[in-house]
Design an enzyme around this catalytic site. Structure first.
Site, mmCIF file in Angstrom:
data_model
loop_
_atom_site.group_PDB
_atom_site.id
_atom_site.type_symbol
_atom_site.label_atom_id
_atom_site.label_comp_id
_atom_site.label_asym_id
_atom_site.label_seq_id
_atom_site.Cartn_x
_atom_site.Cartn_y
_atom_site.Cartn_z
ATOM 1 N N SER A 143 31.324 55.323 39.301
ATOM 2 C CA SER A 143 30.904 56.720 39.153
ATOM 3 C C SER A 143 29.385 56.767 39.095
ATOM 4 O O SER A 143 28.723 55.749 38.856
ATOM 5 C CB SER A 143 31.490 57.264 37.847
ATOM 6 O OG SER A 143 30.889 58.482 37.474
ATOM 7 N N TYR A 156 34.076 58.354 28.974
ATOM 8 C CA TYR A 156 34.116 58.167 30.433
ATOM 9 C C TYR A 156 32.892 57.380 30.897
ATOM 10 O O TYR A 156 33.004 56.423 31.677
ATOM 11 C CB TYR A 156 34.174 59.539 31.110
ATOM 12 C CG TYR A 156 34.305 59.493 32.621
ATOM 13 C CD1 TYR A 156 35.550 59.325 33.221
ATOM 14 C CD2 TYR A 156 33.195 59.642 33.445
ATOM 15 C CE1 TYR A 156 35.681 59.295 34.596
ATOM 16 C CE2 TYR A 156 33.317 59.610 34.826
ATOM 17 C CZ TYR A 156 34.562 59.441 35.397
ATOM 18 O OH TYR A 156 34.683 59.403 36.766
HETATM 19 P P1 NAD Z 1 42.339 63.162 40.068
HETATM 20 O O1 NAD Z 1 42.521 63.610 38.656
HETATM 21 O O2 NAD Z 1 42.390 64.155 41.172
HETATM 22 O O3 NAD Z 1 43.374 61.993 40.401
HETATM 23 C C1 NAD Z 1 43.612 60.965 39.479
HETATM 24 C C2 NAD Z 1 44.737 60.079 39.963
HETATM 25 O O4 NAD Z 1 44.974 59.091 38.951
HETATM 26 C C3 NAD Z 1 46.043 60.808 40.165
HETATM 27 O O5 NAD Z 1 46.730 60.237 41.254
HETATM 28 C C4 NAD Z 1 46.808 60.512 38.874
HETATM 29 O O6 NAD Z 1 48.219 60.520 39.056
HETATM 30 C C5 NAD Z 1 46.320 59.107 38.581
HETATM 31 N N1 NAD Z 1 46.471 58.794 37.157
HETATM 32 C C6 NAD Z 1 45.833 59.377 36.108
HETATM 33 N N2 NAD Z 1 46.293 58.853 34.967
HETATM 34 C C7 NAD Z 1 47.224 57.920 35.302
HETATM 35 C C8 NAD Z 1 48.065 57.057 34.562
HETATM 36 N N3 NAD Z 1 48.050 57.021 33.232
HETATM 37 N N4 NAD Z 1 48.904 56.235 35.239
HETATM 38 C C9 NAD Z 1 48.947 56.255 36.588
HETATM 39 N N5 NAD Z 1 48.168 57.049 37.336
HETATM 40 C C10 NAD Z 1 47.326 57.880 36.698
HETATM 41 O O7 NAD Z 1 40.949 62.391 40.051
HETATM 42 P P2 NAD Z 1 39.934 61.961 41.230
HETATM 43 O O8 NAD Z 1 38.770 62.874 41.189
HETATM 44 O O9 NAD Z 1 40.650 61.723 42.505
HETATM 45 O O10 NAD Z 1 39.420 60.576 40.605
HETATM 46 C C11 NAD Z 1 39.884 59.316 41.028
HETATM 47 C C12 NAD Z 1 38.941 58.254 40.500
HETATM 48 O O11 NAD Z 1 37.625 58.522 40.979
HETATM 49 C C13 NAD Z 1 38.842 58.205 38.974
HETATM 50 O O12 NAD Z 1 38.710 56.866 38.546
HETATM 51 C C14 NAD Z 1 37.556 58.962 38.703
HETATM 52 O O13 NAD Z 1 36.960 58.564 37.511
HETATM 53 C C15 NAD Z 1 36.735 58.542 39.895
HETATM 54 N N6 NAD Z 1 35.608 59.431 40.197
HETATM 55 C C16 NAD Z 1 35.804 60.755 40.493
HETATM 56 C C17 NAD Z 1 34.712 61.553 40.781
HETATM 57 C C18 NAD Z 1 34.851 62.998 41.127
HETATM 58 O O14 NAD Z 1 33.804 63.673 41.249
HETATM 59 N N7 NAD Z 1 36.026 63.528 41.303
HETATM 60 C C19 NAD Z 1 33.430 61.009 40.763
HETATM 61 C C20 NAD Z 1 33.267 59.668 40.447
HETATM 62 C C21 NAD Z 1 34.377 58.883 40.176
#
Ligand code: NAD
Length: 251
Positions: A143, A156
């Site tokens: 991130s 986080y």
């Molecule tokens: P999202 O909330 O849309 O999706 C999260 C995914 O993780 C989903 O498929 C959910 O089912 C799964 N998940 C969550 N908890 C779980 C659990 N206990 N067991 C199994 N699966 C689980 O989030 P996103 O934005 O797609 O984020 C995905 C990754 O990218 C994360 O690690 C997040 O920290 C990282 N990230 C996101 C952003 C952003 O701006 N969206 C930026 C940097 C990093």
């Protein structure tokens, strides 16, 4: 597909593949030729549909990675179904927005456990398999908060900063085994995780003003970096972090 980026015949295990970044990465790897094993708590039928539309096989494992022993079980289940795993994408992650002073022990533990501890356990299990085969790819989803403090998300930030340290530590140990461990640092991606920021006109405006590219990322923007780090194109890349952030960190 250029041969260097071709994943034909390979199997990628992607956690959190039901939506958002994990879904887009799963589809991107499938478009490059990989079979996908998706792991999520929730329904993965849309991911399955898109992977199959790309002409690849999809196996869905429903699992809650917040449970202590699930990481190893998930990997073994993936192996049982496909016989091999070549690529592990540690994508599943959660965020809790609260001032540090109000964060409870449970909230802290919940975030650190899923975003960091379970990533280590799944990577360790994968490394046993990869070591025996002399190759493997591990991709962490870090991130901007692997580099910066962030606003009201202390657990986080700690988890994602730790994840970058873990990426480097594992790369040091496992490069000699033929295992590449690298990270992608997405910028602000329009997904469920960032919906509260998109819905807050003030935060949305200040975020957009700071992104040189002038827009939020779409989950699909992460596909290219994932295919690169999953493929032979990155065989000599170890312990690196690739920002896909519209220029945020360069500012
Ligand atoms: P999202 O909330 O849309 O999706 C999260 C995914 O993780 C989903 O498929 C959910 O089912 C799964 N998940 C969550 N908890 C779980 C659990 N206990 N067991 C199994 N699966 C689980 O989030 P996103 O934005 O797609 O984020 C995905 C990754 O990218 C994360 O690690 C997040 O920290 C990282 N990230 C996101 C952003 C952003 O701006 N969206 C930026 C940097 C990093």
């Amino acid at each position: 597909m250029h041969q260097l980026f071709d994943l034909t015949g390979q199997v990628a295990l992607v956690t959190g593949a039901s939506r958002g970044i994990g879904q887009a990465i799963a589809v991107g790897l499938a478009e490059a030729g990989a079979t996908i094993v998706g792991v999520a708590r929730s329904d993965q039928s849309e991911t399955a549909r898109q992977v199959q539309a790309a002409g690849q096989r999809f196996e869905g494992i429903e699992a809650d990675l917040s449970q202590p022993s699930t990481a190893e079980q998930v990997f073994d289940e993936a192996l049982a179904r496909t016989g091999r795993v070549d690529i592990l994408v540690n994508n599943a992650g959660i965020i809790r927005r609260k001032p540090a002073i109000d964060v409870t022990d449970e909230e802290w533990d919940e975030v650190l456990h899923l975003n960091l501890t379970q990533v280590f356990r799944l990577s360790r299990r994968a490394a046993h398999h990869f070591r025996a085969r002399g190759r493997g790819k591990i991709i962490m989803i870090a991130s901007l908060l692997s580099f910066q403090g962030g606003i009201l998300v202390p657990a986080y930030t700690a988890s994602k900063s730790g994840l970058l340290g873990l990426t480097r530590a594992l790369a040091n140990e496992w490069a000699p085994l033929g295992i590449n461990v690298n990270a992608i640092a997405p910028g602000y991606v329009a997904s469920d995780l960032t919906q509260p920021l998109q819905d807050d006109p003030e935060r949305n405006r200040s975020i957009l003003e700071r992104i040189p590219a002038g827009r939020w990322a779409k989950p699909e923007d992460l596909k290219g970096a994932a295919v690169f780090l999953a493929s032979a194109a990155s065989d000599y890349v170890h312990g690196a972090v690739l920002p896909v952030d519209g220029g945020w960190l360069a500012r």
